[in-house]
Design a protein around this motif. Structure first.
Motif, mmCIF file in Angstrom:
data_model
loop_
_atom_site.group_PDB
_atom_site.id
_atom_site.type_symbol
_atom_site.label_atom_id
_atom_site.label_comp_id
_atom_site.label_asym_id
_atom_site.label_seq_id
_atom_site.Cartn_x
_atom_site.Cartn_y
_atom_site.Cartn_z
ATOM 1 N N THR A 54 7.032 -7.227 9.141
ATOM 2 C CA THR A 54 7.498 -8.603 8.974
ATOM 3 C C THR A 54 8.789 -8.693 8.177
ATOM 4 O OG1 THR A 54 5.183 -9.331 8.979
ATOM 5 C CG2 THR A 54 6.818 -10.925 8.233
ATOM 6 N N PHE A 55 8.866 -7.923 7.075
ATOM 7 C CA PHE A 55 10.007 -8.061 6.171
ATOM 8 C C PHE A 55 10.873 -6.808 6.077
ATOM 9 C CE2 PHE A 55 6.579 -10.798 4.444
ATOM 10 C CZ PHE A 55 7.191 -12.036 4.666
ATOM 11 N N GLY A 56 10.456 -5.711 6.727
ATOM 12 C CA GLY A 56 11.251 -4.493 6.700
ATOM 13 C C GLY A 56 11.123 -3.676 5.435
ATOM 14 N N CYS A 57 10.133 -3.966 4.599
ATOM 15 C CA CYS A 57 9.942 -3.218 3.351
ATOM 16 C C CYS A 57 9.412 -1.814 3.651
ATOM 17 C CB CYS A 57 8.963 -3.950 2.436
ATOM 18 S SG CYS A 57 9.377 -5.670 2.115
ATOM 19 N N SER A 58 9.655 -0.901 2.737
ATOM 20 C CA SER A 58 9.178 0.467 2.903
ATOM 21 C C SER A 58 7.652 0.514 2.832
ATOM 22 C CB SER A 58 9.772 1.368 1.810
ATOM 23 O OG SER A 58 9.131 2.625 1.802
ATOM 24 N N THR A 59 7.024 1.068 3.859
ATOM 25 C CA THR A 59 5.562 1.172 3.878
ATOM 26 C C THR A 59 5.052 2.037 2.742
ATOM 27 O OG1 THR A 59 5.575 0.967 6.303
ATOM 28 C CG2 THR A 59 3.569 1.816 5.283
ATOM 29 N N SER A 60 5.704 3.168 2.509
ATOM 30 C CA SER A 60 5.276 4.083 1.447
ATOM 31 C C SER A 60 5.338 3.419 0.085
ATOM 32 C CB SER A 60 6.147 5.337 1.457
ATOM 33 O OG SER A 60 6.093 5.997 2.703
ATOM 34 N N LEU A 61 6.448 2.724 -0.177
ATOM 35 C CA LEU A 61 6.611 2.055 -1.469
ATOM 36 C C LEU A 61 5.590 0.936 -1.637
ATOM 37 C CD1 LEU A 61 8.238 1.862 -4.066
ATOM 38 C CD2 LEU A 61 9.819 0.315 -2.898
ATOM 39 N N LEU A 62 5.336 0.211 -0.564
ATOM 40 C CA LEU A 62 4.357 -0.874 -0.630
ATOM 41 C C LEU A 62 2.957 -0.340 -0.924
ATOM 42 C CD1 LEU A 62 5.521 -3.079 2.384
ATOM 43 C CD2 LEU A 62 5.423 -3.796 -0.013
ATOM 44 N N ILE A 63 2.593 0.780 -0.297
ATOM 45 C CA ILE A 63 1.278 1.379 -0.545
ATOM 46 C C ILE A 63 1.119 1.722 -2.016
ATOM 47 C CG2 ILE A 63 -0.125 3.442 -0.138
ATOM 48 C CD1 ILE A 63 0.829 3.396 2.762
ATOM 49 N N ILE A 64 2.165 2.292 -2.605
ATOM 50 C CA ILE A 64 2.110 2.650 -4.028
ATOM 51 C C ILE A 64 2.004 1.400 -4.901
ATOM 52 C CG2 ILE A 64 3.395 3.695 -5.928
ATOM 53 C CD1 ILE A 64 4.588 5.652 -3.872
ATOM 54 N N CYS A 65 2.838 0.408 -4.613
ATOM 55 C CA CYS A 65 2.865 -0.804 -5.438
ATOM 56 C C CYS A 65 1.541 -1.569 -5.371
ATOM 57 C CB CYS A 65 4.014 -1.712 -5.004
ATOM 58 S SG CYS A 65 5.653 -1.034 -5.360
ATOM 59 N N ILE A 66 0.957 -1.665 -4.185
ATOM 60 C CA ILE A 66 -0.311 -2.385 -4.046
ATOM 61 C C ILE A 66 -1.451 -1.610 -4.692
ATOM 62 C CG2 ILE A 66 -1.995 -3.303 -2.402
ATOM 63 C CD1 ILE A 66 0.312 -3.699 -0.418
ATOM 64 N N ASN A 67 -1.377 -0.291 -4.612
ATOM 65 C CA ASN A 67 -2.474 0.530 -5.124
ATOM 66 C C ASN A 67 -2.500 0.652 -6.640
ATOM 67 O OD1 ASN A 67 -4.396 1.813 -3.207
ATOM 68 N ND2 ASN A 67 -2.523 2.408 -2.148
#
Length: 291
Positions: A54-67
């Motif tokens: 949806t927004f083009g954010c890095s999947t890897s970075l998002l996984i770390i930030c959410i976790n």
């Protein structure tokens, strides 16, 4: 400070190796198949993929930030060993998703993404779960809800995935949500296969008045051990016996025939089992679990 025994060290190394292999396979499934058709997996990875599409954010970075907040929460409310290994799994997954993101295969049909993606992701997740850990995310929250609110983890995962599918329908399309459901279903079936295997045996509970004759007939003609349990009917207060036996699927027809011939008035139920452990013919010895 207490050191680790050789068996503990071996167990930890085995867990880390399984996490490594599982996260590599899972990341390949996501990068090679899911991302190309904009499909989602379950849990935190699915949320990260949705935000990426949806927004083009890095999947890897998002996984770390959410976790990160989930792991902090898990540290106080869940087994710390589980949290540490899951953090390792999450770090491996994030790294391999980034490493494989520019790899592609020559195919066009979204059906390839659904089928092969589901299979590869399911295998990867199955290996990780067999290690006794996870790759972080919703499983940690699920354990907390199970521990304090007795909410089944499978139900919790289902609720999380339902929310993801609703978001897909809103932000993308119902078509995409249906494709994601298909991929999730395949992945779930493959994961179950990796964890449980294909040797789904049958366990039978047989209520009979002829426990000696029926036990002898079963052991002779089916070739399996029988356990006799004494019971009493709640309504009739009549004492009888319950025979417990575990068989292979192909023995079921023979067993039914033996019961019919020996005690036509017997009552029995058939239960599907996904693992038989302990000492017994073709059972898995306890010391060989997860080897």
């Amino acid at each position: 400070m207490k050191g680790f025994s050789k068996s503990e060290i071996k167990s930890y190394i085995t867990t880390l190796l399984m996490l490594l292999v599982g996260s590599i396979i899972y990341a390949l499934g996501v990068d090679l198949f899911y991302s190309r058709a904009q499909l989602l997996s379950g849990g935190v990875t699915g949320i990260a993929l949705l935000l990426n599409y949806t927004f083009g954010c890095s999947t890897s970075l998002l996984i770390i930030c959410i976790n990160i907040p989930l792991f902090v929460l898990g540290w106080f409310f869940v087994n710390k060993k589980f949290v540490v290994f899951s953090a390792c799994g999450m770090a491996m997954l994030s790294g391999f998703l980034e490493l494989f993101k520019n790899i592609s295969l020559p195919y066009e049909s979204p059906l390839v993404s659904i089928v092969l993606g589901g299979v590869v992701v399911g295998v990867g997740l199955g290996i990780v779960l067999r290690s006794g850990a996870t790759m972080g995310g919703s499983d940690i929250v699920g354990k907390i809800f199970y521990k304090y609110f007795s909410l089944n983890m499978a139900v919790f995962d289902l609720l999380i995935n339902a929310v993801i599918l609703v978001l897909v329908s809103i932000w993308n399309s119902i078509d995409q949500a249906v494709l994601t459901i298909c991929a999730m279903y395949i992945a779930t079936q493959v994961t179950s296969f990796c964890i449980d295997g294909i040797d789904h045996r049958r366990a039978l509970l047989i209520i009979t008045d002829k426990e000696e004759e029926l036990s002898a007939a079963l052991m002779e003609k089916v070739g399996r051990g029988v356990t006799v349990l004494h019971s009493m009917g709640a309504y009739t207060h009549k004492e009888n016996s319950v025979l417990y036996i575990v068989i292979q699927k192909q023995q079921l027809a023979t067993l039914k025939r033996v019961i019919r011939e020996t005690d036509p008035h017997a009552f029995f139920t058939i239960l599907v089992t996904t693992g038989v452990y302990g000492h017994g013919k073709s059972f898995v010895p306890l010391e060989d679990i997860d080897k």
